[in-house]
Design an enzyme around this catalytic site. Sequence first.
Site, PDB file in Angstrom:
ATOM      1  N   MET A 126     105.960  78.459  65.859  1.00 27.15           N
ATOM      2  CA  MET A 126     107.283  78.967  65.506  1.00 27.15           C
ATOM      3  C   MET A 126     107.925  78.040  64.484  1.00 27.15           C
ATOM      4  O   MET A 126     108.058  76.833  64.736  1.00 27.15           O
ATOM      5  CB  MET A 126     108.180  79.064  66.745  1.00 27.15           C
ATOM      6  CG  MET A 126     107.788  80.153  67.712  1.00 27.15           C
ATOM      7  SD  MET A 126     108.888  80.184  69.156  1.00 27.15           S
ATOM      8  CE  MET A 126     108.206  78.799  70.108  1.00 27.15           C
ATOM      9  N   VAL A 127     108.325  78.578  63.360  1.00 21.99           N
ATOM     10  CA  VAL A 127     108.951  77.788  62.310  1.00 21.99           C
ATOM     11  C   VAL A 127     110.228  77.145  62.840  1.00 21.99           C
ATOM     12  O   VAL A 127     111.041  77.807  63.504  1.00 21.99           O
ATOM     13  CB  VAL A 127     109.266  78.671  61.082  1.00 21.99           C
ATOM     14  CG1 VAL A 127     110.075  77.896  60.052  1.00 21.99           C
ATOM     15  CG2 VAL A 127     107.970  79.172  60.455  1.00 21.99           C
ATOM     16  N   GLU A 140     104.063  76.785  61.319  1.00 21.98           N
ATOM     17  CA  GLU A 140     103.249  77.005  60.129  1.00 21.98           C
ATOM     18  C   GLU A 140     103.636  76.009  59.035  1.00 21.98           C
ATOM     19  O   GLU A 140     104.801  75.868  58.698  1.00 21.98           O
ATOM     20  CB  GLU A 140     103.452  78.425  59.600  1.00 21.98           C
ATOM     21  CG  GLU A 140     102.672  78.694  58.314  1.00 21.98           C
ATOM     22  CD  GLU A 140     103.116  79.974  57.619  1.00 21.98           C
ATOM     23  OE1 GLU A 140     102.395  80.450  56.728  1.00 21.98           O
ATOM     24  OE2 GLU A 140     104.197  80.508  57.967  1.00 21.98           O
ATOM     25  N   CYS A 197     102.500  86.175  59.998  1.00 19.08           N
ATOM     26  CA  CYS A 197     103.938  86.055  59.734  1.00 19.08           C
ATOM     27  C   CYS A 197     104.344  87.005  58.608  1.00 19.08           C
ATOM     28  O   CYS A 197     103.791  86.939  57.508  1.00 19.08           O
ATOM     29  CB  CYS A 197     104.304  84.627  59.370  1.00 19.08           C
ATOM     30  SG  CYS A 197     106.086  84.409  59.119  1.00 19.08           S
ATOM     31  N   HIS A 220      99.080  89.280  67.523  1.00 16.18           N
ATOM     32  CA  HIS A 220     100.465  89.697  67.751  1.00 16.18           C
ATOM     33  C   HIS A 220     100.481  91.223  67.712  1.00 16.18           C
ATOM     34  O   HIS A 220     100.159  91.828  66.695  1.00 16.18           O
ATOM     35  CB  HIS A 220     101.373  89.132  66.649  1.00 16.18           C
ATOM     36  CG  HIS A 220     102.826  89.426  66.872  1.00 16.18           C
ATOM     37  ND1 HIS A 220     103.790  88.451  66.777  1.00 16.18           N
ATOM     38  CD2 HIS A 220     103.478  90.567  67.186  1.00 16.18           C
ATOM     39  CE1 HIS A 220     104.976  88.994  67.024  1.00 16.18           C
ATOM     40  NE2 HIS A 220     104.810  90.275  67.266  1.00 16.18           N
ATOM     41  N   ALA A 242     106.146  82.817  72.416  1.00 24.33           N
ATOM     42  CA  ALA A 242     107.019  82.292  71.365  1.00 24.33           C
ATOM     43  C   ALA A 242     108.455  82.249  71.877  1.00 24.33           C
ATOM     44  O   ALA A 242     108.909  81.245  72.414  1.00 24.33           O
ATOM     45  CB  ALA A 242     106.905  83.137  70.104  1.00 24.33           C
TER      46      ALA A 242
END
Length: 491
Positions: free
Chosen positions: A17-18, A41, A114, A181, A240
Amino acid sequence: MAAGRLSFTNITALAPMVRVGTLPMRLLALDYGADVVYCEELIDIKMAQCQRVENDVLQTVDFVAPDDRVMFRTCEREKDRVVFQMGTADPERALTVARLVEKDVAAVDVNMGCPKEYSTKGGMGAALLSDPDMIEAILRKLVSGVSIPVTCKIRVLPSLEETLNLVQRIEKTGIAAVAVHGRFKEERPRHPVHCDYIRAVAQAVSIPVIANGGSLDLVKTNGDIDEFRKATGTSSVMLARAAMWNASVFACEGPLPVERVMEEYLKYAIRYDNHAFNTKYCLCQMLRDKVESPLGKQVQAAQTNAEISEAYGLQEFYRQTQNQLQARRDALQSGSQPVRPVVDGDVTTMAVKFERREYPPQITPKMFLLEWSRREKLEQPQYETVQRSQDRSFQSTVTVGDKKYRSSLWEKSKKFAEQAAAIVCLRVLGIPEGRIGEEDSGLVCKRKREGKANGTTEEERKRNVFLEYSQEHLQKSKLKINKKHNYLSEY
C-alpha cells in the site's frame, strides 16, 4: 522452492500500500500475526539511483536516493518475511533494482495491478496487463537473475478467458506465486470483489495464488480471513485496507482497540525515525471517521514525531528513544573518527561535538569566533548547515577568511552543529573557545563573560531596560491623563 526460501502457501500477508507499507506498519503487522509483509510500490527508476547504506544508529539498512531521501528502509526483524514490490516496465531496470535489494529482502514482486496514474504512467502497474509480452520478459529476467523468489500482483481482466490465459503464461516464467486482486482495472473498492475469478485462477495454475480485494465486503475481522480463503478457493490471503484501518486484524485474539494499535504503530515510527508526514498519514487512516476529533485535529496539526507523540501521551517514550539513539550515535562517532584535523576537499574537519556543559551559560564558541573575526577585521563567519534524512541529524560548515571548517560528527540540532563547526575553526587556528577553566583571552568582554554575576544575562539586561523604559513611559502617560481629567473636571 529450495529450503530456506519464503513460501507463499497458507499465508496471510500485508498487501503493498502506497504510503502505508513502510517499516513501522510492516513490523506492526508481523507483531499481530501476519506471515508476510509487502512494502509499498517503489518505482524502478528512483530505486536504481539509490545507494545501500547500513544505518548503525537505527540498526537498519537504508536505500538512499541522491537527494538523501530514504526510499526504502528495512531491518533484520523482517528480513526473512518482507517482499519488495517494484513498479517497472523495463526488464533491465527491474533486474538492477532486484539485485540491489536481494540480500536484504525475502522476495521481489512486480506490481501489475495498481490502476492509479502514478503507477500506470510509463507502462507500469495495471498498464502492464495489456502487454503480456513485457510481463513475460520482466518476470523471466528476474527469475533467472536473482537468488530469491519472484512474484507478481495482478488485477483480473474483463473476461475470465483473458485472465486465465494471462496467469497461465505468467506461471510458465517460473515465478513463485501470483497475487490476484479480484477487481477489473476500472473498478474501485466500492465495487464488489469477483471471488469467482480468483477461484478460477487458483484452479487453473499450480503455483500459490494469493487472494486480494476482500477488505470492504468480506474481511472485517480475523475470523473473516478463512471465509475469504474458502470463497476464493486459495490457500493464501492478502489484506490491504482492513490491515491499514486496524493491523490487529491479523491477530487471532483481535481486533484490539484501535487506540492501542495506533500507540504501538507510533512507537515503531519513533524507534525507526519514520518521516513525520508519513506517520501522520497512517494514523489518520486508522482514525477514519474520527479524523476530525480533538485527537485527529492534534495529529493533523503536528509537524514532527515529537509533536505527534504528545497527542498520544508518549512524550517520555519519545524522549527515552531519542536519548538511546543519540547515545548510540555518539558511541559510534567517537570510536571511528580521528580527533586530529583532516582536509576533506576544501574543508578542514575534526571529530568534534559541542558539549554545552563545558561552557559557561552565557558563552559559546560562536561568540568567541565572532569576536576574533572582528578583531582581525575579517568578515562575519558564515554558517551553512545541512540535515541528513536518515536520522534528521545536522552538520554545519563555517567559512572564515575564505577557509572552511566543519565537524565530521553530526549533531542533533542546527544550533549545536554550528557551535561544533565554530569549535573546529577555533581549535585549528589555536584560538581560545571559552570553555570553563580556560584562561581569559580577552576576546569576549568582561560584561558578557560575567553577565550572570548579578543573575542577569545580557539579553535579560536589555529586556529589563526595555521594561523600565516602558514603565516610565506608562507613568508619564498616566500623569498626562490625570492632568487632563482634572482640567475637564474643573471646567
